[in-house]
Scaffold this active site. Structure first.
Site, mmCIF file in Angstrom:
data_model
loop_
_atom_site.group_PDB
_atom_site.id
_atom_site.type_symbol
_atom_site.label_atom_id
_atom_site.label_comp_id
_atom_site.label_asym_id
_atom_site.label_seq_id
_atom_site.Cartn_x
_atom_site.Cartn_y
_atom_site.Cartn_z
ATOM 1 N N ARG A 1 0.843 -1.199 0.000
ATOM 2 C CA ARG A 1 0.000 0.000 0.000
ATOM 3 C C ARG A 1 0.877 1.247 0.000
ATOM 4 N NH1 ARG A 1 -2.429 -0.113 6.209
ATOM 5 N NH2 ARG A 1 -0.435 -0.362 7.231
ATOM 6 N N CYS B 1 3.425 8.580 -5.373
ATOM 7 C CA CYS B 1 4.232 9.770 -5.108
ATOM 8 C C CYS B 1 3.280 10.951 -4.957
ATOM 9 C CB CYS B 1 5.182 9.968 -6.294
ATOM 10 S SG CYS B 1 6.044 11.536 -6.260
ATOM 11 N N ASN C 1 -5.055 7.365 4.273
ATOM 12 C CA ASN C 1 -4.751 6.619 5.501
ATOM 13 C C ASN C 1 -3.279 6.803 5.854
ATOM 14 O OD1 ASN C 1 -5.895 4.420 7.411
ATOM 15 N ND2 ASN C 1 -3.880 3.635 6.832
ATOM 16 N N GLU C 2 -3.036 7.347 7.018
ATOM 17 C CA GLU C 2 -1.676 7.468 7.568
ATOM 18 C C GLU C 2 -0.673 8.001 6.554
ATOM 19 O OE1 GLU C 2 -0.617 3.736 9.339
ATOM 20 O OE2 GLU C 2 -1.650 4.225 11.201
ATOM 21 N N GLU D 1 -7.441 4.537 15.420
ATOM 22 C CA GLU D 1 -7.133 3.107 15.522
ATOM 23 C C GLU D 1 -6.486 2.878 16.886
ATOM 24 O OE1 GLU D 1 -4.738 1.703 12.251
ATOM 25 O OE2 GLU D 1 -5.932 2.799 10.784
ATOM 26 N N TRP E 1 3.503 -6.011 13.321
ATOM 27 C CA TRP E 1 4.539 -5.303 12.565
ATOM 28 C C TRP E 1 5.758 -4.880 13.375
ATOM 29 C CZ3 TRP E 1 4.609 -0.673 15.065
ATOM 30 C CH2 TRP E 1 3.402 -0.203 15.592
ATOM 31 N N GLU F 1 -1.889 -8.839 7.412
ATOM 32 C CA GLU F 1 -2.153 -8.599 8.832
ATOM 33 C C GLU F 1 -2.880 -9.759 9.504
ATOM 34 O OE1 GLU F 1 -3.818 -4.649 8.971
ATOM 35 O OE2 GLU F 1 -1.860 -3.768 8.503
ATOM 36 N N GLN F 2 -2.695 -10.975 8.993
ATOM 37 C CA GLN F 2 -3.399 -12.113 9.597
ATOM 38 C C GLN F 2 -2.951 -12.388 11.030
ATOM 39 O OE1 GLN F 2 -1.850 -16.023 7.795
ATOM 40 N NE2 GLN F 2 -1.764 -14.580 6.112
HETATM 41 C C1 GAL Z 1 -2.068 1.158 10.855
HETATM 42 C C2 GAL Z 1 -2.897 1.180 9.588
HETATM 43 C C3 GAL Z 1 -3.905 0.054 9.529
HETATM 44 C C4 GAL Z 1 -3.281 -1.230 9.957
HETATM 45 C C5 GAL Z 1 -2.704 -1.068 11.329
HETATM 46 C C6 GAL Z 1 -2.083 -2.326 11.880
HETATM 47 O O1 GAL Z 1 -0.828 1.715 10.653
HETATM 48 O O2 GAL Z 1 -3.561 2.394 9.430
HETATM 49 O O3 GAL Z 1 -4.425 -0.049 8.235
HETATM 50 O O4 GAL Z 1 -2.292 -1.573 9.035
HETATM 51 O O5 GAL Z 1 -1.709 -0.090 11.304
HETATM 52 O O6 GAL Z 1 -1.557 -2.121 13.158
#
Ligand code: GAL
Length: 646
Positions: free
Chosen positions: A111, A115, A149-150, A321, A329, A369-370
């Site tokens: 994702r 640019c 997003n972010e 979030e 991650w 992200e599973q």
């Molecule tokens: C954020 C993001 C989400 C998801 C989440 C996982 O950075 O906006 O889409 O990836 O992290 O922790």
């Protein structure tokens, strides 16, 4: 008529209807409502399902999702999908990818593969945002919008593409006019770097040795402005059809663009709070600290961002979030201590959040992200955070008064300074975020609520103390405000040490006559060579040799002036280590007649209106009655929150 903002405190969740069978949606919605959730964020990664090929818009499924969620009584935050352009967009604009500093493309397959300077992509993003807004902008279920997003996540603010290069040249020519003005401002006579036309100016990457710091600083400014422009274009398209608040979800410890500038075009700031991920991924504190707080998060990191984004949102802010369980991650991804999913939400509300949305409703069994927890497990059984979220929702219903905090302490946070010191740290450990955060930590350990303000602040008169550490240069107005301030101002180290074009000021740092000091020489310090201070603790990382007529309040053990005062301005001629920082910050607070409460390392409180919220970030119980001045008496379990009237 613009409706009054609904500022009641609410919980919510992030949801991806496109990930689940449609038969499931109504049950999900009902369970969300049953858990006490009010907001549901959808849509932000759904472009390939909305428009599988160019122009073939498939609103039908999203119409039904909006209806299902809305009929259940949920309020929808609609996300524009520009963070995940589908493959056909790349086929249409093969040069839309960002290039990294080594000129390598940042390819399709995850994702944020765009640019910010690519006009074709920007138009495409605005077009889909406009179409979404036209479709849902007047739908009563859609009560807020998230744009993209972010921004900046995954190191995506800066791009070294041809589009960025062309954009940078335009930006420079608008800023400087004649090329000679740029040459003079940057000091390009040095090393014969002078340009004859703007077409000769390249991006500052891939030079033989370091590029001119003024070149880098302008490239950082340009890159930040591109984020602002990208966001503004979508905001304009959505605003044309709806009065619902526009929001972006920022990140933790992300300084590559000026969030205040982006926020000026939006109604509400929000951020994505992953306390355990951030502790493992972006803390300076080292292994002992990380282990101690591995299941709770750093006791100050969340609050710092709450206070920062409250300011970015001009008082209106959310957590978009909220970490519910282990993420996927960080280098290590521990489970939170029982209670933390509740504590984190309450801490946000106590710092003034209007909403806290957990990420995500249900763990995805597929793709990247599973391994990331949700409120439900991947098989739809409840995960531990669901009960905690439900508890918060219940408690919110009985909530006492949570007014916005009214801090007496201000801390200036300046994104340009972060760029400046990343360009020219002059010592590997000099990191602007870290410096400001360490001042913040000392303030919180001393029982203060803090407003984190931009450098172009219009009024400091509410504050008994203002801190401006490491501010690269004095923007218009701030020098005068600091000089005329009735309360105490604590500046340095390194404050005012550059002009806005990245040169040493003629007047010499700190370029602040009222401080009555002049920085003669600076040195960066090896980690094993701190300089002890007379009063305890040391300067580490950085220290300055200063002269002048200001009163010396404290010296280092080698006899140099370390802290001075002239009128209302106190100057710190070095970077205090944690012991010295706590002591010096506390002294400043006491000198400003503010009540100081000595907080244990793992306990924090936040005052909102007439309620004091106390948070135990430690893994052991704490007897609040032993904390002098706190006015709370309970024994607080690990991960627990208490509130008392004050
Ligand atoms: C954020 C993001 C989400 C998801 C989440 C996982 O950075 O906006 O889409 O990836 O992290 O922790």
């Amino acid at each position: 008529m613009t409706p009054m903002p609904d500022t009641r405190r609410r919980l919510g969740v992030c949801y991806y209807p496109e990930h689940w069978p449609e038969e499931r949606w109504a049950l999900d919605a009902a369970q969300m409502v049953e858990a006490g959730l009010s907001w549901v964020r959808i849509g932000e990664f759904s472009w390939s399902r909305l428009e599988p090929v160019e122009g073939d818009l498939r609103w039908d499924w999203l119409d039904r999702a909006v209806k299902t969620l809305g009929d259940a009584g949920l309020q929808i935050i609609m996300g524009t999908p520009s963070a995940t352009p589908p493959r056909w967009v790349l086929d249409k604009y093969p040069d839309m990818l960002a290039l990294d500093a080594y000129d390598q493309p940042r390819k399709f397959g995850s994702r944020r593969h765009y640019c910010f300077s690519h006009d074709g992509f920007r138009d495409e993003a605005v077009r889909i945002a406009r179409q979404m807004a036209e479709r849902y902008g007047r739908n009563p279920a859609v009560q807020a919008w998230q744009i993209d997003n972010e921004y900046g996540c995954h190191d995506t603010t800066r791009s070294y593409s041809d589009a960025a290069c062309a954009g940078f040249r335009n930006w420079l020519s608008e800023k400087y006019g004649q090329i000679d003005a740029l040459n003079a401002a940057w000091g390009n006579v040095f090393w014969s770097m002078e340009y004859r036309t703007y077409d000769e100016v390249d991006l500052p990457n891939q030079t033989v040795t370091e590029a001119n710091p003024a070149h880098w600083l302008d490239f950082h400014r340009f890159s930040s402005d591109q984020v602002v422009a990208f966001n503004r274009a979508q905001a304009g398209a959505i605003r044309a059809v709806t009065d619902a608040p526009l929001i972006h979800n920022y990140m933790g410890r992300t300084v590559e663009f000026d969030h205040f500038a982006v926020g000026a075009d939006l109604d509400v700031a929000s951020w994505d709070s992953y306390p355990l991920g951030f502790l493992e991924d972006r803390s300076d504190e080292g292994a002992v600290w990380t282990k101690r707080f591995m299941r709770q998060g750093d006791p100050d990191f969340q609050a710092f961002h709450h206070d920062l984004y409250r300011s970015v949102g001009r008082g209106r802010w959310w957590v978009m979030e909220q970490q519910p369980g282990p993420v996927n991650w960080a280098p290590y991804n521990p489970s939170p201590l029982a209670g933390m999913a509740r504590l984190w939400a309450w801490e946000a509300f106590a710092h003034g959040a209007e909403a806290v949305c957990y990420f995500r409703w249900r763990q995805a069994p597929f793709a990247q992200e599973q391994m990331h927890a949700g409120l439900l497990r991947s098989d739809a059984a409840p995960a531990p955070a669901l009960a905690e979220a439900t508890q918060v929702a219940r408690e919110l219903a009985e909530l006492p008064d949570v007014a916005l905090p009214r801090p007496r302490v201000a801390l200036i946070f300046d994104y340009e300074s972060a760029w400046a010191w990343s360009v020219q740290p002059q010592g590997r450990d000099f990191d602007y975020f870290r410096l400001v955060f360490e001042v913040y930590r000392a303030l919180r350990r001393s029982g203060q609520m803090v407003d984190i303000l931009p450098p172009c602040v219009s009024d400091l008169s509410d504050y008994a103390v203002v801190f401006a550490p490491g501010l690269m240069h004095w923007p218009d107005g701030l020098r005068a405000q600091i000089t005329d301030h009735k309360g105490l101002c604590v500046v340095g180290p390194r404050s005012g040490s550059k002009t806005d074009t990245f040169s040493i000021p003629d007047a010499m740092p700190p370029d602040l006559p009222a401080a009555q000091v002049l920085v003669e020489r600076v040195e960066s310090l090896r980690a094993d060579a701190p300089v002890a201070l007379e009063g305890g603790g040391a300067f580490h990382i950085w220290r300055e040799e200063i002269s002048g007529s200001a009163t010396v309040l404290e010296r280092s053990q080698d006899g140099q002036a370390a802290v001075t005062e002239s009128g209302n301005i106190r100057y710190l001629a070095g970077w205090p280590d944690p012991v010295a920082m706590l002591r010096l910050v506390k002294t400043a607070l006491l000198d400003a007649d503010l009540p100081v409460i000595d907080m244990p390392e793992g306990v924090r409180f936040a005052d909102a209106g007439s309620t004091r919220f106390v948070f135990n970030y430690d893994a052991v119980p704490v007897d609040l009655g032993e904390i002098q001045g706190l006015k709370a008496t309970q024994i607080l379990s690990p991960g627990d929150v208490a509130w008392v009237a004050i």
